[in-house]
Enzyme design. Structure first.
Site, mmCIF file in Angstrom:
data_model
loop_
_atom_site.group_PDB
_atom_site.id
_atom_site.type_symbol
_atom_site.label_atom_id
_atom_site.label_comp_id
_atom_site.label_asym_id
_atom_site.label_seq_id
_atom_site.Cartn_x
_atom_site.Cartn_y
_atom_site.Cartn_z
ATOM 1 C CD GLU A 284 -16.001 -7.357 2.212
ATOM 2 O OE1 GLU A 284 -16.135 -8.134 3.176
ATOM 3 O OE2 GLU A 284 -15.539 -7.714 1.118
ATOM 4 C CB ALA B 176 -12.095 -3.400 -2.640
ATOM 5 C CD GLU C 73 -16.230 -10.189 -2.421
ATOM 6 O OE1 GLU C 73 -15.403 -9.247 -2.410
ATOM 7 O OE2 GLU C 73 -17.456 -10.005 -2.424
ATOM 8 N N GLY D 260 -12.391 -8.683 -1.164
ATOM 9 C CA GLY D 260 -12.256 -9.020 -2.579
ATOM 10 C C GLY D 260 -11.249 -10.144 -2.839
HETATM 11 N N1 CO8 Z 1 -6.762 -1.326 0.444
HETATM 12 C C1 CO8 Z 1 -5.756 -0.430 0.317
HETATM 13 N N2 CO8 Z 1 -4.574 -0.559 0.946
HETATM 14 C C2 CO8 Z 1 -4.400 -1.638 1.730
HETATM 15 C C3 CO8 Z 1 -5.394 -2.605 1.906
HETATM 16 C C4 CO8 Z 1 -6.615 -2.427 1.202
HETATM 17 N N3 CO8 Z 1 -7.616 -3.330 1.255
HETATM 18 N N4 CO8 Z 1 -4.942 -3.563 2.755
HETATM 19 C C5 CO8 Z 1 -3.689 -3.197 3.095
HETATM 20 N N5 CO8 Z 1 -3.345 -2.031 2.485
HETATM 21 C C6 CO8 Z 1 -2.091 -1.295 2.581
HETATM 22 C C7 CO8 Z 1 -1.990 -0.581 3.919
HETATM 23 O O1 CO8 Z 1 -2.672 0.646 3.883
HETATM 24 C C8 CO8 Z 1 -0.490 -0.416 4.041
HETATM 25 O O2 CO8 Z 1 -0.076 0.637 3.228
HETATM 26 P P1 CO8 Z 1 1.053 1.685 3.776
HETATM 27 O O3 CO8 Z 1 2.291 0.839 3.956
HETATM 28 O O4 CO8 Z 1 1.171 2.674 2.677
HETATM 29 O O5 CO8 Z 1 0.529 2.229 5.055
HETATM 30 C C9 CO8 Z 1 0.059 -1.706 3.398
HETATM 31 O O6 CO8 Z 1 -0.994 -2.193 2.576
HETATM 32 C C10 CO8 Z 1 0.408 -2.765 4.402
HETATM 33 O O7 CO8 Z 1 -0.720 -2.979 5.223
HETATM 34 P P2 CO8 Z 1 -0.656 -2.937 6.825
HETATM 35 O O8 CO8 Z 1 0.433 -2.029 7.288
HETATM 36 O O9 CO8 Z 1 -2.042 -2.653 7.323
HETATM 37 O O10 CO8 Z 1 -0.243 -4.441 7.118
HETATM 38 P P3 CO8 Z 1 -0.549 -5.277 8.450
HETATM 39 O O11 CO8 Z 1 0.239 -6.536 8.330
HETATM 40 O O12 CO8 Z 1 -0.403 -4.468 9.666
HETATM 41 O O13 CO8 Z 1 -2.123 -5.636 8.320
HETATM 42 C C11 CO8 Z 1 -4.109 -6.401 7.191
HETATM 43 C C12 CO8 Z 1 -2.570 -6.453 7.270
HETATM 44 C C13 CO8 Z 1 -4.735 -7.031 8.436
HETATM 45 C C14 CO8 Z 1 -4.530 -7.182 5.948
HETATM 46 C C15 CO8 Z 1 -4.573 -4.927 7.088
HETATM 47 O O14 CO8 Z 1 -3.815 -4.296 6.048
HETATM 48 C C16 CO8 Z 1 -6.026 -4.757 6.738
HETATM 49 O O15 CO8 Z 1 -6.877 -4.890 7.606
HETATM 50 N N6 CO8 Z 1 -6.331 -4.452 5.458
HETATM 51 C C17 CO8 Z 1 -7.696 -4.194 5.024
HETATM 52 C C18 CO8 Z 1 -8.496 -5.476 4.926
HETATM 53 C C19 CO8 Z 1 -9.895 -5.184 4.497
HETATM 54 O O16 CO8 Z 1 -10.672 -4.527 5.173
HETATM 55 N N7 CO8 Z 1 -10.271 -5.699 3.308
HETATM 56 C C20 CO8 Z 1 -11.599 -5.524 2.767
HETATM 57 C C21 CO8 Z 1 -11.602 -4.368 1.864
HETATM 58 S S1 CO8 Z 1 -13.210 -3.955 1.297
HETATM 59 C C22 CO8 Z 1 -13.519 -5.060 0.122
HETATM 60 O O17 CO8 Z 1 -12.757 -5.912 -0.235
HETATM 61 C C23 CO8 Z 1 -14.855 -4.837 -0.470
HETATM 62 C C24 CO8 Z 1 -15.105 -5.624 -1.745
HETATM 63 C C25 CO8 Z 1 -16.362 -5.172 -2.383
HETATM 64 C C26 CO8 Z 1 -16.209 -3.774 -2.879
HETATM 65 C C27 CO8 Z 1 -17.368 -3.410 -3.685
HETATM 66 C C28 CO8 Z 1 -17.072 -2.193 -4.542
HETATM 67 C C29 CO8 Z 1 -17.627 -0.911 -4.093
#
Ligand code: CO8
Length: 262
Positions: free
Chosen positions: A134, A66, A114, A111
């Site tokens: 999460e 998400a 999912e 997500g």
């Molecule tokens: N949301 C928003 N932006 C994101 C997300 C995300 N989930 N993942 C990556 N990005 C963005 C980064 O902020 C970054 O943006 P910017 O270049 O502007 O700084 C860009 O994408 C590239 O990401 P990274 O620089 O972090 O890339 P890396 O290769 O270093 O890392 C990762 C890749 C490991 C995937 C890392 O980006 C990461 O950990 N992302 C988050 C993963 C995560 O926690 N996902 C779970 C999210 S919560 C969820 O899915 C809940 C679902 C249920 C919600 C229920 C509703 C309320």
């Protein structure tokens, strides 16, 4: 209709839906879900489409979860409604009258995993990573992950992934039964298309019935599941495709299915 957060491509009987926010690793926001909801209706209404493929734009991510930047601005009720929206969209994939295959080309986190679990099965690139991180955000999965992952891989493995928030690689996902096949990164779409094209030659009513019966039966006891199968079998037999398939066998020729569907 043109979309901004997804791309929908239709090539004869195969539709491919790309999550298309590569700069944010295809993170799922409200606008993306709204577009996906419309696209899934279009796919469902288009009787020429026989298989849907879901994949991520760019070479890094299927979906990294998400959109955390959007999520952080939500109050609890808005979060609950966002969670419900995602659940509904992924259930819509599950309820499509045609098979859906996820081609996981990179991160499938939160997500993203999912979304893939809403598909009928998953092929993954060797570079893919799967996880429900999460818990690292102080949250729990909210788009059906606690339910579908536990049903797919069993309670204890699902709990370990959810409690630790650690990712697993494609090989481990294969071992767990999350993915059906691990492909060389450059061959992922080729392999998925090969299977999709094979499925597309089959009778649509039979495919639709099989998809529905497996899913509904899994949520019921065995006897109820058998009854559901029994009724669906009768319905399938009434189709022109069933007549064509059985006659073609006896006439020693290849069946040509019309692809009607209910
Ligand atoms: N949301 C928003 N932006 C994101 C997300 C995300 N989930 N993942 C990556 N990005 C963005 C980064 O902020 C970054 O943006 P910017 O270049 O502007 O700084 C860009 O994408 C590239 O990401 P990274 O620089 O972090 O890339 P890396 O290769 O270093 O890392 C990762 C890749 C490991 C995937 C890392 O980006 C990461 O950990 N992302 C988050 C993963 C995560 O926690 N996902 C779970 C999210 S919560 C969820 O899915 C809940 C679902 C249920 C919600 C229920 C509703 C309320």
């Amino acid at each position: 209709m043109s979309f901004e957060n997804i791309i929908l491509e239709v090539d004869n009987s195969i539709a491919t839906l790309f999550f298309n926010r590569p700069k944010a690793l295809n993170a799922l926001n409200n606008a993306l879900f709204d577009e996906m909801d419309i696209a899934l209706d279009q796919i469902s209404d288009n009787k020429n489409i026989r298989v849907l493929i879901l994949t991520g734009a760019g070479d890094k991510a299927f979906v990294a979860g998400a959109d955390i930047a959007e999520l952080v601005k939500m109050n609890p009720l808005q979060g609950k409604s966002f969670s419900r929206k995602g659940q509904k969209v992924f259930s819509k994939i599950e309820a499509l009258p045609i098979p859906a295959i996820a081609a996981v080309n990179g991160f499938a986190l939160g997500g993203g995993l999912e979304a893939a679990l809403g598909c009928d099965f998953i092929y993954a690139s060797q570079k893919a990573l799967f996880g429900l991180p999460e818990i690292n955000l102080g949250l729990i999965p909210g788009f059906g992950g606690t339910q579908r992952l536990a049903r797919r891989i069993g309670e204890s493995r699902a709990k370990e992934m959810i409690f630790t928030g650690q990712n697993i690689n494609a090989q481990k996902a294969l071992e767990y039964g999350i993915v059906n096949k691990v492909c060389e990164p450059d061959k992922l779409m080729e392999d998925v298309l090969k299977t999709a094209n094979l499925i597309a030659t089959k009778g649509k009513i039979a495919l639709q019935s099989a998809k529905e019966v497996v899913k509904t039966g899994l949520n019921a006891d065995l006897e109820t599941g058998n009854r559901i199968e029994n009724n669906a079998f009768g319905l399938t037999m009434a189709s022109d495709d069933a007549k064509e398939g059985t006659h073609a066998f006896l006439e020693k020729r290849k069946a040509v299915f019309k692809g009607e569907r209910y």
